[in-house]
Structure formats: C-alpha cells, structure tokens
Write an enzyme that holds these catalytic residues in place. Sequence first.
Site, short mmCIF file in Angstrom:
data_model
loop_
_atom_site.label_atom_id
_atom_site.label_comp_id
_atom_site.label_asym_id
_atom_site.label_seq_id
_atom_site.Cartn_x
_atom_site.Cartn_y
_atom_site.Cartn_z
N GLY A 95 0.81 -1.21 0.00
CA GLY A 95 0.00 0.00 0.00
C GLY A 95 0.84 1.26 0.00
N ARG A 98 3.83 6.32 1.71
CA ARG A 98 4.15 7.75 1.77
C ARG A 98 3.49 8.51 0.62
NH1 ARG A 98 10.29 8.89 -0.33
NH2 ARG A 98 10.35 7.42 -2.06
N LYS A 118 3.45 12.27 -3.34
CA LYS A 118 4.49 11.34 -2.89
C LYS A 118 5.34 12.09 -1.88
CE LYS A 118 8.12 8.26 -4.69
NZ LYS A 118 8.74 7.75 -5.94
N GLY A 131 7.06 8.30 6.05
CA GLY A 131 6.19 8.78 4.98
C GLY A 131 6.68 10.02 4.27
N ARG A 188 -2.12 -1.36 -10.24
CA ARG A 188 -0.91 -2.15 -10.44
C ARG A 188 -1.23 -3.65 -10.48
NH1 ARG A 188 2.81 1.47 -7.18
NH2 ARG A 188 1.47 3.16 -6.48
N ASP A 257 4.32 -4.54 -7.59
CA ASP A 257 3.62 -3.32 -7.21
C ASP A 257 4.14 -2.11 -7.98
OD1 ASP A 257 5.82 -4.11 -5.33
OD2 ASP A 257 5.64 -2.02 -4.71
N ASN A 258 5.19 -2.31 -8.79
CA ASN A 258 5.71 -1.24 -9.63
C ASN A 258 5.41 -1.47 -11.11
OD1 ASN A 258 6.74 0.24 -7.50
ND2 ASN A 258 8.78 -0.67 -7.64
N ASP A 267 7.31 4.94 -10.44
CA ASP A 267 8.24 4.83 -9.31
C ASP A 267 9.70 4.88 -9.74
OD1 ASP A 267 6.33 4.91 -7.38
OD2 ASP A 267 6.21 2.76 -7.08
#
EC number: 2.7.7.-
Length: 410
Positions: A95, A98, A118, A131, A188, A257-258, A267
Amino acid sequence: MKSNTMNTSAGLVFDNSYARELGGLYATWQAAQVPQASMVKFNRSLAAELGLDVTALETELGTAIFSGNQVPEGATPLAQAYSGHQFGRFSPQLGDGRALLLGEVIDPLGRRRDIAFKGSGRTPFSRGGDGKATLGPMLREYLIGEAMHALGIPTTRALAVVNTGEAVLREGVLPGAILTRVASSHLRVGTFQFVAAKDQDDVLRQFADYVIARHDPALAGETNPYLSLLQAVSERQAALIAQWMLNGFIHGVMNTDNMTISGETIDYGPCAFMDSYDPDTVFSSIDSQGRYAYSNQPRIAQWNLARLAETLLTLIDPEPARAVTLATAVLDDFPQRYQQHWLTGMRRKLGLSGEQAGDLELAEDFLESMAGQDVDFTLAFRRLADSAMCQHAMAQRKSEWQGALMGKIA
C-alpha cells in the site's frame, strides 16, 4: 481526521471513481501539514494539458494545494492498498506508505488522470516509515519522468515539487519535499494481487470490471473480457519494456507493485539510463543477485504478468485447467510481442529501411560487439548517424567533383 478543504479549485474538478466504486481497497487519509511550503518546480505545460488554471496554481494557492496543507474542493485523499512480489517474495499488504491519491480529474481530451502526492507523510500502510521524501530524489523523479515523456516512453509525470520546510533524516539531515504525480491510474499488478487474496470472486470481478471500464472499455463486449484484459496489459508491457531497452533505461526495482495496468512507467527510485553498454548492469544497491538487471527486464516483465494471470484465472474460466491453458498461451506469446516491438525500434536506431530476414541477427551482433568495450550505449547509435551523414556528404562532394571535372573535359 481534520480536512482543510478549500473552495478555490484552480481548475481541479474531481470525479473520484476509485473512491466511489472500490471501497475496501483504500484508507481515507490526509496529508501531514507542513510548516513552511515553497514551490520549487511547477510543470506549466502538464497543468495546461490537464485543463488546470496555470496562473492560479503558480501563486500561494498552488503551493498550499501541492504541499497538502489545503485540500481542493471535491478531492477525497486516500492511500491505496495493494500487495506485491518484492524481489520475488510476496508481501500480502503493502500500500501507499508515503503517497496519497488526491483524486481524479478529466482532462480536456476526456482522459481520466490521477493526481497523487508522494512524500506527504505517514499512512496506515507506512510500516514504520516516516512517509516523507527529500528534495533531491523528488527533483530527480521530475526530471526523469519528463525525459521519458519527451522520448515518447509511457510514464507517470510530475506536476509539481514543493519544499516542505522540514528537515528529513536519511543518511543525513536533508530538506523535505512532496512531489505531485500524474498518472492514467495507479492500478498495479499488485492491486490485483491484493484483491485476489481476499478470495471473493464477486469482489475480484467488480474490480476487474472497474479496470476494464477505465483502461480498456472496448473489452467489455468481448466473449472473454478478462482474458482480453490480460492480453491488453501484456501488449502494453511488451511495448513499454521494448522502449526501455531501446533507450538503455534500467528501472531498478521491477516488483509487481511497480508494474502498472496502464503500461506507464512508475516509481523512479533506483533507476538510470545506461552509460557504457553492459547487459548485466544493475541499478539498485539491494539487488545483489541482479534480478532486475538491464538484460533481465523482459523476462521479469513476463514473470510479473504471470502473477497477474494467476489473479484472473477464476474469471477467465471456471474450469481451472482451461483457465491455465488460456492464460499460459498469452504469457507464452509475450517474448514474441516484445521482440517485435524491440526489433522495430532497433531498425530505426540502426537506420535500416524496410525489413529483411537478417535484421535481428544484425542488431544482436551490433550489441554483442559493444559489450565489454566501454562503449556508450546512446552515443554508439549517434556515431552511426554521424558516420552515415559523413558518408552521404562525401558521396555528394565526389559527385560534384566528378561533375566539375567532366565539365572541364567537355
């Protein structure tokens, strides 16, 4: 949590489908307040592309919005939930640790675009982190994203970078910053993994239908829309990874997740454009095994797509064996799809006109000749172009001399 919602929107008109339709896949949250925000960089051209009020956003209003100190009317800030395979190991809950999705806007061309922060502070998914983000990496992400966009490579882009006025502790004390990121979506492969882990077919189907409606609406009428979705994502990733490879780009951390469903690069952490050509180049200090080395990127993309396929099996076909057969056929086709995109690009880089049977071998031989020779990847192709131009100029000059000589003889 307290929300400092403001009425002045500066053209940010939100239509937040993720928040509206996907309850359970996020935590409503607010950015941390920052002490002394100041605008460092504002992307005027991107703001205009989004249909925003560029002049208003260049004032203190924009600084207040992009620092998270003020929430525009209609925004529903939230931290998205997702899972992911990180360096091959599955983490069931990652998840936005940040990051915050501020909301979605519809640009003048009718495209839905995410606006997200971000570095905006802790969220329920922070896993002990602060974060925060620091100014240097956020400016670097801005620059690399814009470079990728200029090269025609699908990418998330930065709308703004704001200095928070905070000191952030990393390897030393560094200035804090927040980046505002724009994406077609932040969905994603890891989001599918998070949903599939719930083991509720109705929730998975609802989510998959949302993804299709957002990114591939024409697939809704297909006989098997979920298999078609896998094919569409596979095609987008084949085209994307080919462009990475053609430009010498190394992502560095190709975790599931990227990998976006939209086919956009996301990312920009440990990433780089390769200098001296070496297919084993790694650009991540923690990638000691070279899992995400430059040459491995196509293979890892296929591996990530296999993880996506696993989440879709029950939707593709209720009979497990049939579902696996259908999904495997799509995955097995990925190397060929990738190679087609890559070879098309290499023909352009090598200055080849038309297509011949030996083009692939020529391209591979050229790269092999570069390996171990400390040859700059980008400049090698530039020098080919220079050489071709020189040869053309010499041939033209020779023709002129011959013409002049023949004139004298006549």
